[in-house]
Design a protein around this motif. Sequence first.
Motif, PDB file in Angstrom:
ATOM      1  N   GLY A 202      -5.205 -13.301   3.514  1.00 54.53           N
ATOM      2  CA  GLY A 202      -3.990 -12.768   2.902  1.00 54.53           C
ATOM      3  C   GLY A 202      -3.952 -11.262   2.764  1.00 54.53           C
ATOM      4  N   GLU A 203      -4.976 -10.556   3.279  1.00 50.27           N
ATOM      5  CA  GLU A 203      -4.990  -9.091   3.194  1.00 50.27           C
ATOM      6  C   GLU A 203      -4.546  -8.499   4.524  1.00 50.27           C
ATOM      7  OE1 GLU A 203      -8.658  -7.396   1.980  1.00 50.27           O
ATOM      8  OE2 GLU A 203      -8.948  -8.753   0.298  1.00 50.27           O
ATOM      9  N   ASN A 204      -3.721  -7.457   4.457  1.00 50.36           N
ATOM     10  CA  ASN A 204      -3.391  -6.723   5.673  1.00 50.36           C
ATOM     11  C   ASN A 204      -4.219  -5.444   5.677  1.00 50.36           C
ATOM     12  OD1 ASN A 204      -2.341  -5.202   7.782  1.00 50.36           O
ATOM     13  ND2 ASN A 204      -0.302  -6.083   7.533  1.00 50.36           N
ATOM     14  N   PRO A 205      -5.265  -5.373   6.494  1.00 50.23           N
ATOM     15  CA  PRO A 205      -6.183  -4.235   6.437  1.00 50.23           C
ATOM     16  C   PRO A 205      -5.561  -2.921   6.871  1.00 50.23           C
ATOM     17  CG  PRO A 205      -6.707  -5.646   8.296  1.00 50.23           C
ATOM     18  CD  PRO A 205      -5.671  -6.367   7.500  1.00 50.23           C
ATOM     19  N   LEU A 206      -4.383  -2.978   7.495  1.00 49.74           N
ATOM     20  CA  LEU A 206      -3.727  -1.746   7.939  1.00 49.74           C
ATOM     21  C   LEU A 206      -2.590  -1.334   7.007  1.00 49.74           C
ATOM     22  CD1 LEU A 206      -3.725  -2.288  11.804  1.00 49.74           C
ATOM     23  CD2 LEU A 206      -5.159  -0.756  10.469  1.00 49.74           C
ATOM     24  N   GLU A 207      -2.563  -1.931   5.819  1.00 50.41           N
ATOM     25  CA  GLU A 207      -1.551  -1.563   4.834  1.00 50.41           C
ATOM     26  C   GLU A 207      -2.198  -1.382   3.465  1.00 50.41           C
ATOM     27  OE1 GLU A 207       1.766  -4.207   4.734  1.00 50.41           O
ATOM     28  OE2 GLU A 207       2.347  -3.838   6.812  1.00 50.41           O
ATOM     29  N   PRO A 208      -2.797  -0.217   3.208  1.00 42.78           N
ATOM     30  CA  PRO A 208      -3.317   0.046   1.856  1.00 42.78           C
ATOM     31  C   PRO A 208      -2.200  -0.136   0.829  1.00 42.78           C
ATOM     32  CG  PRO A 208      -4.008   1.760   3.386  1.00 42.78           C
ATOM     33  CD  PRO A 208      -3.005   0.928   4.121  1.00 42.78           C
ATOM     34  N   PRO A 209      -2.556  -0.410  -0.422  1.00 36.63           N
ATOM     35  CA  PRO A 209      -1.554  -0.727  -1.437  1.00 36.63           C
ATOM     36  C   PRO A 209      -0.409   0.272  -1.560  1.00 36.63           C
ATOM     37  CG  PRO A 209      -3.751  -1.206  -2.266  1.00 36.63           C
ATOM     38  CD  PRO A 209      -3.925  -0.567  -0.914  1.00 36.63           C
ATOM     39  N   GLU A 210      -0.675   1.559  -1.384  1.00 43.37           N
ATOM     40  CA  GLU A 210       0.384   2.546  -1.590  1.00 43.37           C
ATOM     41  C   GLU A 210       0.609   3.410  -0.342  1.00 43.37           C
ATOM     42  OE1 GLU A 210       1.034   4.636  -5.245  1.00 43.37           O
ATOM     43  OE2 GLU A 210      -0.540   3.491  -6.256  1.00 43.37           O
ATOM     44  N   ILE A 211       0.555   2.807   0.834  1.00 40.51           N
ATOM     45  CA  ILE A 211       0.776   3.590   2.044  1.00 40.51           C
ATOM     46  C   ILE A 211       2.255   3.953   2.175  1.00 40.51           C
ATOM     47  CG2 ILE A 211       1.105   1.598   3.580  1.00 40.51           C
ATOM     48  CD1 ILE A 211      -0.521   3.303   5.685  1.00 40.51           C
ATOM     49  N   ILE A 212       2.510   5.185   2.534  1.00 38.86           N
ATOM     50  CA  ILE A 212       3.873   5.694   2.707  1.00 38.86           C
ATOM     51  C   ILE A 212       3.954   6.303   4.106  1.00 38.86           C
ATOM     52  CG2 ILE A 212       5.625   7.300   1.859  1.00 38.86           C
ATOM     53  CD1 ILE A 212       4.089   7.205  -0.882  1.00 38.86           C
ATOM     54  N   CYS A 213       4.773   5.720   4.960  1.00 32.03           N
ATOM     55  CA  CYS A 213       4.916   6.210   6.336  1.00 32.03           C
ATOM     56  C   CYS A 213       6.109   7.161   6.411  1.00 32.03           C
ATOM     57  CB  CYS A 213       5.108   5.048   7.298  1.00 32.03           C
ATOM     58  SG  CYS A 213       3.678   3.945   7.380  1.00 32.03           S
ATOM     59  N   THR A 214       5.887   8.374   6.872  1.00 26.81           N
ATOM     60  CA  THR A 214       6.944   9.380   6.912  1.00 26.81           C
ATOM     61  C   THR A 214       7.232   9.745   8.367  1.00 26.81           C
ATOM     62  OG1 THR A 214       5.232  11.053   6.552  1.00 26.81           O
ATOM     63  CG2 THR A 214       6.458  10.336   4.631  1.00 26.81           C
ATOM     64  N   ARG A 215       8.361   9.286   8.874  1.00 30.45           N
ATOM     65  CA  ARG A 215       8.719   9.566  10.266  1.00 30.45           C
ATOM     66  C   ARG A 215       9.487  10.878  10.408  1.00 30.45           C
ATOM     67  NH1 ARG A 215       8.013   5.591  14.074  1.00 30.45           N
ATOM     68  NH2 ARG A 215       7.664   3.459  13.330  1.00 30.45           N
ATOM     69  N   THR A 216      10.395  11.154   9.477  1.00 29.74           N
ATOM     70  CA  THR A 216      11.285  12.303   9.655  1.00 29.74           C
ATOM     71  C   THR A 216      10.678  13.579   9.090  1.00 29.74           C
ATOM     72  OG1 THR A 216      12.442  12.045   7.546  1.00 29.74           O
ATOM     73  CG2 THR A 216      13.247  10.738   9.411  1.00 29.74           C
ATOM     74  N   THR A 217      11.193  14.703   9.567  1.00 33.90           N
ATOM     75  CA  THR A 217      10.735  16.007   9.068  1.00 33.90           C
ATOM     76  C   THR A 217      11.033  16.144   7.584  1.00 33.90           C
ATOM     77  OG1 THR A 217      11.139  16.977  11.246  1.00 33.90           O
ATOM     78  CG2 THR A 217      10.946  18.503   9.395  1.00 33.90           C
ATOM     79  N   GLU A 218      12.175  15.638   7.153  1.00 32.90           N
ATOM     80  CA  GLU A 218      12.566  15.747   5.747  1.00 32.90           C
ATOM     81  C   GLU A 218      11.587  14.980   4.861  1.00 32.90           C
ATOM     82  OE1 GLU A 218      14.641  15.019   8.267  1.00 32.90           O
ATOM     83  OE2 GLU A 218      15.546  17.033   8.279  1.00 32.90           O
ATOM     84  N   GLU A 219      11.204  13.777   5.295  1.00 32.69           N
ATOM     85  CA  GLU A 219      10.229  12.983   4.526  1.00 32.69           C
ATOM     86  C   GLU A 219       8.891  13.699   4.474  1.00 32.69           C
ATOM     87  OE1 GLU A 219      11.674   8.405   5.441  1.00 32.69           O
ATOM     88  OE2 GLU A 219      10.501   9.480   6.939  1.00 32.69           O
ATOM     89  N   SER A 220       8.501  14.322   5.579  1.00 31.46           N
ATOM     90  CA  SER A 220       7.231  15.036   5.632  1.00 31.46           C
ATOM     91  C   SER A 220       7.204  16.202   4.651  1.00 31.46           C
ATOM     92  CB  SER A 220       6.982  15.533   7.064  1.00 31.46           C
ATOM     93  OG  SER A 220       5.784  16.265   7.135  1.00 31.46           O
ATOM     94  N   LYS A 221       8.299  16.936   4.590  1.00 29.13           N
ATOM     95  CA  LYS A 221       8.353  18.106   3.700  1.00 29.13           C
ATOM     96  C   LYS A 221       8.216  17.705   2.234  1.00 29.13           C
ATOM     97  CE  LYS A 221      11.157  21.095   6.697  1.00 29.13           C
ATOM     98  NZ  LYS A 221      12.492  21.720   6.896  1.00 29.13           N
TER      99      LYS A 221
END
Length: 328
Positions: A202-221
């Motif tokens: 039941g664990e997804n090893p590629l998804e830590p509890p608080e992972i935040i994926c930022t695709r856009t430049t605005e999200e990165s900033k």
Amino acid sequence: MEAEWRNRKGRRSGRKETDLLYTVKDAEKSLKFFEPVHYDDILSLTDGMEVRFRDAGHILGSAIIELWVEEGNQKKKLVFSGDLGGLGQPIVKDPAVIEEGDVLWLESTYGDRLHRSKEETVTELLGILQEAIRSRAKVIIPAFAIERTQDIIFIIGQFMRKGRIPSVPVYLDSPLAISATEIFQRNQESFDQETKDLLLGGENPLEPPEIICTRTTEESKKINEDKRPGIIIAASGMCEAGRIKHHLKHHLWRETSHIVMIGYQAEGTLGRRLVDGASRVRIFGEEIAVKARIHTLGGFSAHADQRGLLSWLAPFQESSSSGLRQPR
């Protein structure tokens, strides 16, 4: 995106625009020349020539090539190792064992040295993260988008799930790394048994509890507006391009920040200058003081070291050249 950024700056200074090396349409057109194959299947290329791809354990999809060539009354087996992974890497399987061949081309990226043990390296990373979180600081990790990023996500997720570190934001700030991670998620049949067991539990090893994926430049900033302790993983691994340069610009001058180098840094790169102890570096034309703590972790290489190469080579013997052997 890199060309767009350069051209935006170029227009302001009156410089000629940079041509795109390729477009999305160019990349899409190239796909018609690719044909996926499965590991361990023997394929006929033409009369007297057959090939088989074996798992190289380096990155997802990496392959050793076995090639059988028949000419006249002779059949010879040629083996090209490709990049070989070390034993016990997260996520991917160990390299397939090849037992025979007439000619071998063997990679030797680390043929003259030994890696630090994975256990020591993981322990050192844990200590860095614990110290940074205690002092409410940021940890910046320059990482290659494929394999290295996924390995680090895997390890950080395990730290959190086992209570070794508290859950803090883990920013994956690289569109390429995000897409690569999605490809990993879609190809779980290629994972090693340890990773499959985690998924079954039941664990997804590629998804830590608080992972935040930022695709856009605005999200990165917006990442650098977050005052909480956290971990930022961004490309490129040698700090020469990509969003990592922006994060270094924001954090190198901070004494509380930690920069963790987990990959090889080639001579002449920004990453190499930081590893070599530069007190000041230039980023986007601005001179930045280096006051952050720079850590170099040597055990995360996706390549086998000298011991690993010799171990993989040990079962080899000359081919009988009497025909194909079935996969073992």
